[in-house]
Design a protein around this motif. Structure first.
Motif, PDB file in Angstrom:
ATOM      1  N   SER A  82      -4.627 -20.902   2.853  1.00 55.78           N
ATOM      2  CA  SER A  82      -3.706 -20.285   3.801  1.00 55.78           C
ATOM      3  C   SER A  82      -3.942 -18.787   3.925  1.00 55.78           C
ATOM      4  CB  SER A  82      -2.260 -20.556   3.384  1.00 55.78           C
ATOM      5  OG  SER A  82      -1.348 -19.928   4.255  1.00 55.78           O
ATOM      6  N   VAL A  83      -4.114 -18.105   2.791  1.00 62.64           N
ATOM      7  CA  VAL A  83      -4.346 -16.658   2.824  1.00 62.64           C
ATOM      8  C   VAL A  83      -5.696 -16.354   3.465  1.00 62.64           C
ATOM      9  CG1 VAL A  83      -4.700 -14.613   1.394  1.00 62.64           C
ATOM     10  CG2 VAL A  83      -2.829 -16.177   0.879  1.00 62.64           C
ATOM     11  N   GLU A  84      -6.716 -17.168   3.159  1.00 63.65           N
ATOM     12  CA  GLU A  84      -8.020 -16.944   3.755  1.00 63.65           C
ATOM     13  C   GLU A  84      -7.995 -17.147   5.263  1.00 63.65           C
ATOM     14  OE1 GLU A  84     -10.653 -19.540   1.687  1.00 63.65           O
ATOM     15  OE2 GLU A  84     -10.888 -18.219  -0.047  1.00 63.65           O
ATOM     16  N   ALA A  85      -7.172 -18.102   5.713  1.00 63.31           N
ATOM     17  CA  ALA A  85      -7.140 -18.407   7.150  1.00 63.31           C
ATOM     18  C   ALA A  85      -6.190 -17.491   7.913  1.00 63.31           C
ATOM     19  CB  ALA A  85      -6.738 -19.868   7.359  1.00 63.31           C
ATOM     20  N   ASP A  86      -5.018 -17.218   7.347  1.00 69.17           N
ATOM     21  CA  ASP A  86      -3.968 -16.509   8.081  1.00 69.17           C
ATOM     22  C   ASP A  86      -3.693 -15.104   7.569  1.00 69.17           C
ATOM     23  OD1 ASP A  86      -3.643 -18.881   9.538  1.00 69.17           O
ATOM     24  OD2 ASP A  86      -2.228 -19.668   8.056  1.00 69.17           O
ATOM     25  N   GLY A  87      -4.330 -14.711   6.468  1.00 68.05           N
ATOM     26  CA  GLY A  87      -4.109 -13.376   5.938  1.00 68.05           C
ATOM     27  C   GLY A  87      -2.994 -13.336   4.904  1.00 68.05           C
ATOM     28  N   PRO A  88      -2.805 -12.188   4.251  1.00 62.33           N
ATOM     29  CA  PRO A  88      -1.803 -12.052   3.186  1.00 62.33           C
ATOM     30  C   PRO A  88      -0.382 -12.251   3.708  1.00 62.33           C
ATOM     31  CG  PRO A  88      -3.378 -10.230   3.143  1.00 62.33           C
ATOM     32  CD  PRO A  88      -3.592 -10.954   4.428  1.00 62.33           C
ATOM     33  N   ARG A  89       0.531 -12.550   2.763  1.00 57.22           N
ATOM     34  CA  ARG A  89       1.954 -12.689   3.066  1.00 57.22           C
ATOM     35  C   ARG A  89       2.621 -11.313   3.004  1.00 57.22           C
ATOM     36  NH1 ARG A  89      -0.003 -16.847   4.162  1.00 57.22           N
ATOM     37  NH2 ARG A  89       0.746 -18.956   3.725  1.00 57.22           N
ATOM     38  N   THR A  90       3.614 -11.111   3.808  1.00 58.20           N
ATOM     39  CA  THR A  90       4.343  -9.845   3.790  1.00 58.20           C
ATOM     40  C   THR A  90       5.827 -10.110   3.956  1.00 58.20           C
ATOM     41  OG1 THR A  90       4.073  -9.583   6.177  1.00 58.20           O
ATOM     42  CG2 THR A  90       2.411  -8.531   4.777  1.00 58.20           C
ATOM     43  N   GLY A  91       6.625  -9.102   3.683  1.00 57.34           N
ATOM     44  CA  GLY A  91       8.043  -9.135   3.969  1.00 57.34           C
ATOM     45  C   GLY A  91       8.785 -10.271   3.305  1.00 57.34           C
ATOM     46  N   VAL A  92       9.719 -10.842   4.048  1.00 54.64           N
ATOM     47  CA  VAL A  92      10.568 -11.906   3.522  1.00 54.64           C
ATOM     48  C   VAL A  92       9.741 -13.140   3.176  1.00 54.64           C
ATOM     49  CG1 VAL A  92      12.501 -13.430   4.057  1.00 54.64           C
ATOM     50  CG2 VAL A  92      12.568 -11.057   4.802  1.00 54.64           C
ATOM     51  N   GLU A  93       8.685 -13.373   3.933  1.00 53.42           N
ATOM     52  CA  GLU A  93       7.828 -14.527   3.659  1.00 53.42           C
ATOM     53  C   GLU A  93       7.213 -14.415   2.262  1.00 53.42           C
ATOM     54  OE1 GLU A  93       4.155 -16.998   5.768  1.00 53.42           O
ATOM     55  OE2 GLU A  93       4.657 -14.967   6.422  1.00 53.42           O
ATOM     56  N   LEU A  94       6.801 -13.211   1.895  1.00 50.63           N
ATOM     57  CA  LEU A  94       6.244 -12.996   0.556  1.00 50.63           C
ATOM     58  C   LEU A  94       7.317 -13.193  -0.510  1.00 50.63           C
ATOM     59  CD1 LEU A  94       3.999 -12.085  -1.372  1.00 50.63           C
ATOM     60  CD2 LEU A  94       4.644  -9.717  -0.872  1.00 50.63           C
ATOM     61  N   GLN A  95       8.505 -12.666  -0.269  1.00 56.32           N
ATOM     62  CA  GLN A  95       9.582 -12.821  -1.252  1.00 56.32           C
ATOM     63  C   GLN A  95       9.956 -14.294  -1.401  1.00 56.32           C
ATOM     64  OE1 GLN A  95      13.051 -10.457  -0.578  1.00 56.32           O
ATOM     65  NE2 GLN A  95      14.015 -11.045  -2.497  1.00 56.32           N
ATOM     66  N   ARG A  96       9.995 -15.022  -0.300  1.00 56.59           N
ATOM     67  CA  ARG A  96      10.317 -16.448  -0.375  1.00 56.59           C
ATOM     68  C   ARG A  96       9.284 -17.190  -1.212  1.00 56.59           C
ATOM     69  NH1 ARG A  96      10.369 -17.374   4.739  1.00 56.59           N
ATOM     70  NH2 ARG A  96      12.582 -16.903   5.002  1.00 56.59           N
TER      71      ARG A  96
ATOM     72  N   GLU B 158      -2.978  -1.702  -5.176  1.00 53.37           N
ATOM     73  CA  GLU B 158      -2.963  -0.816  -4.013  1.00 53.37           C
ATOM     74  C   GLU B 158      -2.313  -1.514  -2.826  1.00 53.37           C
ATOM     75  OE1 GLU B 158      -6.085   1.687  -1.166  1.00 53.37           O
ATOM     76  OE2 GLU B 158      -6.813   0.535  -2.882  1.00 53.37           O
ATOM     77  N   GLY B 159      -1.394  -0.812  -2.186  1.00 53.31           N
ATOM     78  CA  GLY B 159      -0.676  -1.387  -1.059  1.00 53.31           C
ATOM     79  C   GLY B 159       0.638  -2.027  -1.435  1.00 53.31           C
ATOM     80  N   LEU B 160       0.875  -2.204  -2.734  1.00 57.08           N
ATOM     81  CA  LEU B 160       2.138  -2.780  -3.207  1.00 57.08           C
ATOM     82  C   LEU B 160       2.971  -1.682  -3.844  1.00 57.08           C
ATOM     83  CD1 LEU B 160       0.780  -6.050  -4.847  1.00 57.08           C
ATOM     84  CD2 LEU B 160       1.818  -5.798  -2.601  1.00 57.08           C
ATOM     85  N   GLU B 161       4.248  -1.671  -3.568  1.00 58.82           N
ATOM     86  CA  GLU B 161       5.114  -0.641  -4.120  1.00 58.82           C
ATOM     87  C   GLU B 161       6.527  -1.171  -4.234  1.00 58.82           C
ATOM     88  OE1 GLU B 161       5.870   1.597   0.176  1.00 58.82           O
ATOM     89  OE2 GLU B 161       4.530   2.500  -1.303  1.00 58.82           O
ATOM     90  N   GLY B 162       7.387  -0.364  -4.812  1.00 59.09           N
ATOM     91  CA  GLY B 162       8.790  -0.739  -4.922  1.00 59.09           C
ATOM     92  C   GLY B 162       9.039  -1.723  -6.045  1.00 59.09           C
ATOM     93  N   PRO B 163      10.196  -2.379  -6.025  1.00 58.37           N
ATOM     94  CA  PRO B 163      10.572  -3.301  -7.104  1.00 58.37           C
ATOM     95  C   PRO B 163       9.564  -4.424  -7.316  1.00 58.37           C
ATOM     96  CG  PRO B 163      12.459  -2.812  -5.706  1.00 58.37           C
ATOM     97  CD  PRO B 163      11.280  -2.205  -5.030  1.00 58.37           C
ATOM     98  N   PHE B 164       8.978  -4.925  -6.224  1.00 57.81           N
ATOM     99  CA  PHE B 164       8.029  -6.031  -6.372  1.00 57.81           C
ATOM    100  C   PHE B 164       6.814  -5.594  -7.181  1.00 57.81           C
ATOM    101  CE2 PHE B 164       4.795  -9.016  -4.427  1.00 57.81           C
ATOM    102  CZ  PHE B 164       5.277 -10.132  -5.095  1.00 57.81           C
ATOM    103  N   ALA B 165       6.291  -4.405  -6.907  1.00 56.85           N
ATOM    104  CA  ALA B 165       5.143  -3.893  -7.662  1.00 56.85           C
ATOM    105  C   ALA B 165       5.505  -3.707  -9.131  1.00 56.85           C
ATOM    106  CB  ALA B 165       4.657  -2.582  -7.057  1.00 56.85           C
ATOM    107  N   GLU B 166       6.728  -3.240  -9.411  1.00 60.04           N
ATOM    108  CA  GLU B 166       7.147  -3.052 -10.802  1.00 60.04           C
ATOM    109  C   GLU B 166       7.219  -4.387 -11.532  1.00 60.04           C
ATOM    110  OE1 GLU B 166       7.538  -0.221 -12.458  1.00 60.04           O
ATOM    111  OE2 GLU B 166       6.770   0.726 -10.655  1.00 60.04           O
ATOM    112  N   ILE B 167       7.718  -5.396 -10.854  1.00 59.58           N
ATOM    113  CA  ILE B 167       7.778  -6.726 -11.465  1.00 59.58           C
ATOM    114  C   ILE B 167       6.374  -7.233 -11.774  1.00 59.58           C
ATOM    115  CG2 ILE B 167       8.356  -9.146 -11.012  1.00 59.58           C
ATOM    116  CD1 ILE B 167      10.788  -8.168  -9.486  1.00 59.58           C
ATOM    117  N   LEU B 168       5.458  -7.049 -10.825  1.00 57.00           N
ATOM    118  CA  LEU B 168       4.079  -7.496 -11.043  1.00 57.00           C
ATOM    119  C   LEU B 168       3.455  -6.751 -12.215  1.00 57.00           C
ATOM    120  CD1 LEU B 168       2.728  -7.851  -7.388  1.00 57.00           C
ATOM    121  CD2 LEU B 168       3.608  -9.624  -8.907  1.00 57.00           C
TER     122      LEU B 168
END
Length: 748
Positions: A104-118, A233-243
């Motif tokens: 899916s990522v190779e075909a449609d690209g990375p997830r962002t926003g609410v879709e990534l959080q879901r 790189e490109g990730l920030e905020g609470p999600f980046a801290e969790i990672l």
């Protein structure tokens, strides 16, 4: 070129499931889409025939079934049926109609926003359920997450293990490089924390489209996982801290799956929204803590060997340094305080309080100091005393004896070089206290990307007289030949494979070459050969991907450890087995020409490339078999249809002419009555004959070609086959053209 239906045309029925097509193939089994007579579909996994006779693999397959049944079905593909005792063991699981996260990522690209959080919340929930069942997956990766319409499902428990087994006894290193935790690579005992690390690496891929620990080679990726920081790189905020927390080198520092799930659902992670990323499992807010500089470079330590410091405010120290130093004893207890060296050196700063000193390895006076062979003679501090360096509970007064101790306690040494503060202490002792001018300053003044290499370099510079070792393993040429004499772990993914990958690095071999020994320069020559062989193998892949259409989407890599096995043991350079598949055998014969035509070290690189391309070769052979069988089938059907349609068309034309001739029947009858002439009789006879012929033709056409509806359907089938043939001709032509171009490439 991909098979349009990815179909394996061999008709098989397993456990009541008719196998329709292949869904994927791994090292231990192949998964097919199966269908029962009632229409129920399932993903049917068959253990490879070559493994079916292995009792160990059968037990592992049985364990996979048992473990998958223990996990709640809402987050994994539910088991429908299984027979681990069959001649070829199989397991049927719920068929997930959706792509993998990788595809899916190779075909449609990375997830962002609410879709990534879901995606993050759903997959973490699945992980929590898996761990709640007492199971550790151990191979969580994008290919093992299916994106079903109702949410992601985790699949493939082929290398999963029960927690109670892995946490105590398991030391096998299995998994997928790029998504494996440091302790997994090092063969340490495993806990649920390995899955949390893998989950975070998967989320980095989902959010960025790249691995969390990228590198040009497998060895470099392993080194970065062990000692480097993740690429966020490109990730920030609470999600980046969790990672970051989940990708901590120390498994004890990672949150468990339940805590992770709580943090993910506590508030917005991306696209705005702020919250405290350090909420505990019970929901109590904690003070936000900025990770220390070494939080991203520390190698995980077996949690049973490390006791947390009692003083929370104490400076971070090497966890392996169990003994504490009396803060009043700086440069030696026998030296008056007035004569002690001034507190300019980090090595002389008061250490944390703790237990009494362990017995010292050497007195604190210069008069009794005896340097080891090839060690650097230290310059005494003021008052005649040598400032000591404390390592693993003992005092050292020269780099040579310290290097020997680090050689024996490699894990503790790695902790020193992984920790910037501890490394600075060691550097100050070497450069300031001992005033050593021969040691490479870069060891202490630059960021360490691979602590194992740093330890090896320190030992090689301090004690070149010692036999070369790496991570406690004999790394002399004799030791390397013994270790790489059996390359099977590299092909099966056995625990030893990762240790071999860490050793098969040109930069490490060049470091080890500093050791004196019976084969002077052998490590350096091996490094040069390994570097060249890996380059030529990679160049072959690049040429094939550039010139052959079927190779453009492949991801084959040259395994440097396999290259090194071939360099050290040229007799191991043999063709991989074709498994009785003629298509695979043809590709192997074509690619192996490069190996035959080359000398060492190039032949070793080409041989490793061929072995590394086996999954690609098998896929190409399956595609070729499908396209050629399908082409043959459609061509044969087309010829039969064409002959039949031509016959029925001829009959229809004849019937149509007879229908026209029947008109002569009434005309001839009228003329015959009018004048009784011969022409009227001729027309009457002609019309009567046409009537009889028309009846005969229609009966024959109905018997030979079916009713009108069937004849019309046959015409439509012929039309469809005419449309398919050009596509099949083109597909078969491309495959055969690839084979011909491959022959020219490998023969050139």
């Amino acid at each position: 070129m991909d098979d349009p239906q990815n179909q394996d045309t061999r008709e098989r029925v397993v456990g009541g499931y008719r196998l329709l097509r292949s869904l994927g193939r791994g090292g231990f089994g192949e998964v097919f889409l199966g269908e029962r007579e009632d229409g129920t579909r399932a993903a049917v996994k068959l253990l490879h025939a070559s493994w079916a006779g292995d009792e160990g693999m059968r037990r592992r397959f049985t364990a996979e079934v048992e473990q998958a049944r223990r996990v709640s079905g809402f987050c994994v593909a539910a088991i429908l049926d299984a027979d681990p005792e069959a001649e070829q063991p199989w397991i049927a699981t719920e068929f997930i109609d959706g792509p993998t996260l990788q595809a899916s990522v190779e075909a449609d690209g990375p997830r962002t926003g609410v879709e990534l959080q879901r995606l993050a919340v759903s997959s973490a929930t699945a992980l929590a359920a898996i761990h709640a069942a007492g199971v550790v997956h151990r191979d969580l990766k994008p290919d093992n997450i299916m994106l079903a319409p109702d949410g992601p499902r985790v699949i493939d428990f082929g290398i999963a293990r029960a927690v109670e087994a892995t946490s105590v006894t398991a030391s096998g290193v299995v998994g997928t490089i790029g998504y494996m935790a440091p302790e997994q690579l090092e063969g340490a005992r495993l806990t649920e924390a390995v899955d949390v690390f893998s989950w975070a690496a998967v989320m980095v891929f989902a959010a960025t489209g790249r691995e969390a620990f990228p590198g040009p080679t497998q060895a470099s990726r392993i080194a970065r996982i062990l000692s480097g920081g993740p690429d966020l790189e490109g990730l920030e905020g609470p999600f980046a801290e969790i990672l970051r927390d989940c990708l901590d080198k120390d498994p004890e520092a990672r949150p468990d799956a339940a805590t992770l799930m709580g943090r993910l659902i506590a508030g917005p992670l991306v696209d705005g929204g702020h919250r405290n990323p350090t909420r505990g499992p019970e929901g109590n807010d904690a003070t936000t803590v900025t990770p220390s500089p070494d939080a991203f470079t520390r190698v995980g330590v077996d949690p049973t060997r490390v006791a947390p410091p009692s003083n929370a405010d104490a400076a971070p120290v090497d966890p392996t340094r169990a003994a504490r130093v009396d803060p009043t004893r700086v440069a030696g207890a026998d030296v008056p305080a007035a004569h002690a060296a001034p507190p300019r050196s980090l090595s002389q700063a008061p250490p944390p309080s703790g237990p009494p000193l362990l017995p010292e390895r050497a007195p604190d006076t210069a008069e009794s100091y005896r340097p080891a062979p090839h060690s650097h003679t230290p310059v005494p501090a003021r008052g005649g005393a040598l400032p000591p360096y404390h390592f693993a509970g003992s005092r050292f007064h020269d780099p040579g004896s310290l290097a020997e101790a680090m050689r024996e306690d490699w894990g503790a040494a790695v902790q020193i070089f992984n920790n910037p503060a501890e490394r600075a202490v060691l550097g100050a002792w070497i450069m300031d206290d001992l005033r050593d001018t021969t040691m490479d300053r870069a060891l202490f003044r630059r960021d360490v990307r691979d602590a194992n290499l740093a330890v090896a370099s320190f030992i090689a510079q301090s004690r070149p007289d010692l036999p070369p070792t790496f991570r406690g393993r004999d790394a002399s040429m004799e030791g390397l030949r013994a270790l790489f004499a059996d390359p099977r772990p590299l092909l099966t993914g056995a625990p030893l494979a990762n240790e071999m990958a860490l050793l098969a690095r040109p930069e490490l071999l060049r470091i080890l070459d500093a050791h004196t020994g019976p084969e002077a320069g052998a490590h350096r020559r091996l490094a040069e050969d390994l570097d060249r062989a890996e380059r030529v193998g990679t160049a072959l892949y690049e040429e094939l991907s550039r010139e052959l259409e079927g190779w453009r989407s492949t991801h084959s890599t040259v395994n440097p450890a396999l290259v090194m096995a071939f360099l050290l043991h040229p007799e191991l350079i043999v063709q991989p087995a074709d498994g009785g598949d003629g298509g695979v055998a043809e590709w192997i014969d074509i690619l192996w020409r490069r190996v035959i035509a080359a000398d060492l070290p190039d032949s070793a690189g080409y041989a490793a490339a061929v072995h590394g391309a086996m999954s690609t070769v098998q896929a190409l052979a399956r595609q070729r078999r499908y396209w050629e069988e399908r082409h043959s089938q459609v061509s044969g059907t087309h010829e039969a249809l064409e002959e039949k349609v031509l016959f029925q068309q001829r009959m229809q034309r004849a019937a149509r002419w007879c229908k026209y001739a029947i008109v002569a029947l009434p005309i001839g009858f009228v003329l015959k009555l009018a004048d009784g002439g011969g022409f009227g009789e001729f027309l009457f006879g002609l019309g009567l004959l046409a009537l009889v012929a028309s009846l005969s033709i229609n009966v024959t056409n109905a018997v030979m070609c079916g009713n009108a509806a069937r004849r019309a359907q046959r015409v439509m089938e012929l039309h469809n086959s005419r449309q398919q043939l050009p596509q099949l001709d083109s597909g078969v032509g491309r495959i055969r053209a690839d084979l011909e171009r491959a022959r020219r490439i490998t023969s050139g």
